[in-house]
Enzyme design. Structure first.
Site, mmCIF file in Angstrom:
data_model
loop_
_atom_site.group_PDB
_atom_site.id
_atom_site.type_symbol
_atom_site.label_atom_id
_atom_site.label_comp_id
_atom_site.label_asym_id
_atom_site.label_seq_id
_atom_site.Cartn_x
_atom_site.Cartn_y
_atom_site.Cartn_z
ATOM 1 N N CYS A 44 13.497 12.638 5.544
ATOM 2 C CA CYS A 44 13.334 11.663 4.709
ATOM 3 C C CYS A 44 14.009 10.238 4.853
ATOM 4 C CB CYS A 44 13.520 11.911 3.043
ATOM 5 S SG CYS A 44 13.009 10.707 1.898
ATOM 6 N N CYS A 49 10.390 9.096 4.724
ATOM 7 C CA CYS A 49 9.878 8.217 3.369
ATOM 8 C C CYS A 49 10.689 6.754 3.378
ATOM 9 C CB CYS A 49 10.765 9.028 2.102
ATOM 10 S SG CYS A 49 10.690 10.649 2.286
ATOM 11 N N LYS A 52 9.628 4.388 6.616
ATOM 12 C CA LYS A 52 8.274 4.359 6.370
ATOM 13 C C LYS A 52 8.162 3.339 5.392
ATOM 14 C CE LYS A 52 6.087 6.962 3.720
ATOM 15 N NZ LYS A 52 6.101 8.256 3.334
ATOM 16 N N TYR A 178 -1.314 12.716 4.201
ATOM 17 C CA TYR A 178 -0.721 11.465 3.535
ATOM 18 C C TYR A 178 0.025 10.683 4.690
ATOM 19 C CZ TYR A 178 3.772 13.846 3.573
ATOM 20 O OH TYR A 178 5.100 14.409 3.978
ATOM 21 N N GLU A 182 -1.039 6.788 5.454
ATOM 22 C CA GLU A 182 0.057 5.516 5.383
ATOM 23 C C GLU A 182 0.321 4.818 6.573
ATOM 24 O OE1 GLU A 182 3.007 8.147 1.998
ATOM 25 O OE2 GLU A 182 3.359 8.403 4.298
ATOM 26 N N HIS A 435 0.827 -5.407 -22.424
ATOM 27 C CA HIS A 435 -0.363 -6.047 -22.116
ATOM 28 C C HIS A 435 0.108 -7.309 -21.461
ATOM 29 C CE1 HIS A 435 -4.542 -7.607 -21.836
ATOM 30 N NE2 HIS A 435 -4.042 -8.763 -22.433
ATOM 31 N N GLU A 440 -1.402 -0.132 -18.821
ATOM 32 C CA GLU A 440 -1.824 0.149 -20.283
ATOM 33 C C GLU A 440 -3.192 0.833 -19.982
ATOM 34 O OE1 GLU A 440 -3.199 -3.394 -22.123
ATOM 35 O OE2 GLU A 440 -3.310 -4.439 -20.377
#
Length: 453
Positions: A44, A49, A52, A178, A182, A435, A440
Site C-alpha cells: 500500500c 495506494c 497511486k 480497480y 484507476e 447545503h 446531502e
C-alpha cells in the site's frame, strides 16, 4: 521452559505486519522482530495506494485547470512534467518509509532485512541465520499475476507503472478491476491514449451494477477505449513499441502494455506447507476467524489470506490478532459493512450490499439520484454523479450505499458509520443535509425506483 530468541516474529513489513509488531512490542512489552525483503511499508505505502493516489491528484490538475476558466481564472497552457511528479512521489515515499522505521524503532521492534523462511513452527531462517520464536505472524501480502501467453515478458504491472521514466503517448491496460480503471484514469487525464482490454463485458466485477455502468459511461466519455469480452492472445515487440493481438482477429499498436489482472498471495516458498500450514488452491493461507493457521502458533493476516484485500482491513486484522494472542480477548475481525473506494476518474465509494446481493435476501426498495456536480455548472464539464441507496423493505434498514462522482470516497466514509450502526432510511431522511453539497443527496433522495420484484 523453552527459551526463544523472540516472542513474536512477523514476516512482512506492510501495514498489517508493522501494526502488529508495534503493538505487541510497544504496548505489551514483548520481544518482537519483523522481517522484510523489500521496502518497509509494504504494497500500500510503497507500491500501491499511496503512490497511486499521488498520481491521481496530479491527474486531477489537468481537469482543474480547464474548469477554472469558467470561474474567471485565465492562464496560459499548463505544461506537465512526468519526471518531476515521479521524483517528488519518490521523495514522499522515502519520508514515509523513514517514519515506519522510526515507529518500529521507538516501539522496540528489531528490524531484519532479508527473506524470511520457516524452518519449523518456531524457527525463521533469514538468509542463512536461524531465529527462534514462540509465535509467528505471516503478513507477506500479495503480488501481481499475469497469464503465461507469448510476449508476456514485455509487459509491466502497476509496480513498474509508478516508476516509468517517461509518460507514454499510448498504453494498453489489460484488466477490468480497480487497479486497471484507476491507472486508465490517471494516464488518460495526463494525456495518454488509453485502451482497456477486459475479458468480461463490464469493468469492476463484484461491484453494484449501477456503479459499473456509471463509471464505464464516464470513462468512455473521457475517450478511454474499452475492448470488452476480449482476450489477449499474444504480444509482439515492434520497432515502435508493441502489437497486442486480441482474440477477434484484432490488434492494437501501442507504446506500452500494462497488466492488472489480479494479485496472488505471497505464500509460496516460505516454508508454510512444510511446517503444516494449509494453503488453498489460490495460494491463500487458510486461517480461522482469529487469523490462526492450521499450526497453532502461526497466524496470518492481510492479503496473504485473501479474505478482504484492503489495507485498513489488514490493520484491523492485526489489532484483532494482538487482542487475541496478547490481550486475553479473543477478537474476530468483522467484515460486515466495510467501505471501500476506487480512485478512478470519477471516483467510486461503496459500502454494504449490492442491489443483487440484497435482492437475494428479500424484498428491497432502491433509491437513486443522478445529477451534475455543482462544480461543473460553471465549468461546463460533462460529468455526472450517481448515488444509490438500497433499503430492506421489511425493516427499513439501509443495506447498501453506492456512489460514483466527485468526493465519493470521502462521503462514503461517513455513510459507512451509519450502516455500521444499523441506520434506517427513515433516519437518513430525518437527517438535515448540508447545503449545497453532493453528500446531502444521501439524506434528501426520495426517488424510489419502480418495484420489479
Amino acid at each position: 521452559m523453552v527459551k526463544y530468541d523472540f516472542d513474536l516474529i512477523t514476516i512482512g513489513a506492510g501495514s498489517g505486519g508493522v501494526r502488529a509488531a508495534r503493538m505487541v512490542a510497544g504496548e505489551h512489552g514483548k520481544r518482537v522482530a519483523i522481517v522484510e525483503n523489500l521496502r518497509t511499508g509494504g504494497t500500500c505505502v510503497m507500491r500501491g495506494c499511496v503512490p497511486k493516489k499521488l498520481l491521481v491528484y496530479s491527474a486531477h490538475f489537468g481537469h482543474d485547470f480547464e474548469d477554472s476558466a469558467g470561474y474567471g481564472w485565465m492562464q496560459g497552457e499548463p505544461v506537465f512534467n512526468w519526471p518531476i511528479l515521479i521524483a517528488n512521489k519518490n521523495a514522499e515515499l522515502e519520508r514515509l518509509e523513514s517514519v515506519y522505521h522510526r515507529l518500529l524503532r521507538n516501539a522496540g521492534v528489531t528490524e531484519i532485512a532479508g527473506t524470511g523462511r520457516l524452518a519449523d513452527a518456531h524457527t525463521v531462517e533469514v538468509d542463512g541465520k536461524s531465529l527462534t520464536t514462540e509465535t509467528i505472524l505471516i503478513a507477506t501480502g500479495g503480488w501481481p499475476t499475469m497469464p503465461q501467453i507469448p510476449g508476456i515478458e514485455h509487459v509491466i504491472t502497476s509496480n513498474e507503472a509508478l516508476d516509468l521514466d517517461a509518460l507514454p503517448k499510448h498504453i494498453v491496460i489489460v484488466g477490468g478491476g480497480y487497479i486497471a480503471v484507476e491507472f486508465a484514469g490517471i494516464f488518460n487525464a495526463l494525456g495518454t491514449e488509453v485502451h482497456e482490454i477486459i475479458r468480461a463485458d463490464m469493468i469492476l466485477r463484484g461491484f453494484d451494477e449501477d456503479i459499473r455502468e456509471s463509471l464505464r459511461d464516464e470513462m468512455t466519455a473521457k475517450q478511454i477505449k474499452f475492448h470488452s469480452g476480449t482476450k489477449v492472445e499474444r504480444i509482439e515487440k515492434t520497432n515502435q513499441g508493441f502489437t497486442v493481438n486480441l482474440n477477434a482477429s484484432e490488434a492494437v499498436a501501442t507504446e506500452l502494455v500494462m497488466y492488472a489482472t489480479g494479485r496472488t498471495p505471497n505464500s509460496r516458498d516460505i516454508g508454510l506447507e512444510e511446517v503444516g500450514a494449509e494453503i488453498d488452491d489460490k495460494g491463500a493461507v487458510v486461517v480461522d476467524a482469529y487469523s490462526r493457521t492450521t499450526v497453532d502458533n502461526i497466524y496470518a493476516i492481510g492479503d496473504v489470506t485473501d479474505r478482504m484485500n484492503l489495507t485498513p482491513v489488514a490493520i484491523e486484522e492485526a489489532m484483532a490478532f494482538v487482542n487475541t494472542v496478547y490481550g486475553g480477548e479473543p477478537t474476530a475481525m468483522d467484515y460486515v459493512n466495510v467501505p471501500s473506494a476506487v480512485f478512478s476518474q470519477p471516483p467510486v465509494g461503496t459500502v454494504g450490499l449490492t442491489e443483487d446481493q440484497a435482492r437475494e435476501r428479500g424484498a428491497i426498495d432502491v433509491y437513486m439520484s443522478n445529477f451534475r456536480p455543482m462544480k461543473y455548472t460553471l465549468s461546463g464539464r460533462d460529468e455526472s454523479s450517481m448515488m444509490k441507496i438500497i433499503v430492506d423493505r421489511a425493516s427499513d434498514r439501509v443495506l447498501g450505499c453506492h456512489m460514483v462522482g466527485v468526493d465519493a470516497p470521502e462521503i462514503i466514509q461517513g455513510i459507512s458509520i451509519a450502516l455500521k450502526a444499523g441506520a434506517t432510511k427513515a433516519q437518513f431522511d430525518a437527517t438535515v443535509g448540508i447545503h449545497p453539497t453532493a453528500a446531502e443527496e444521501f439524506v434528501t433522495t426520495h426517488k424510489k425506483l419502480p418495484d420489479d420484484d
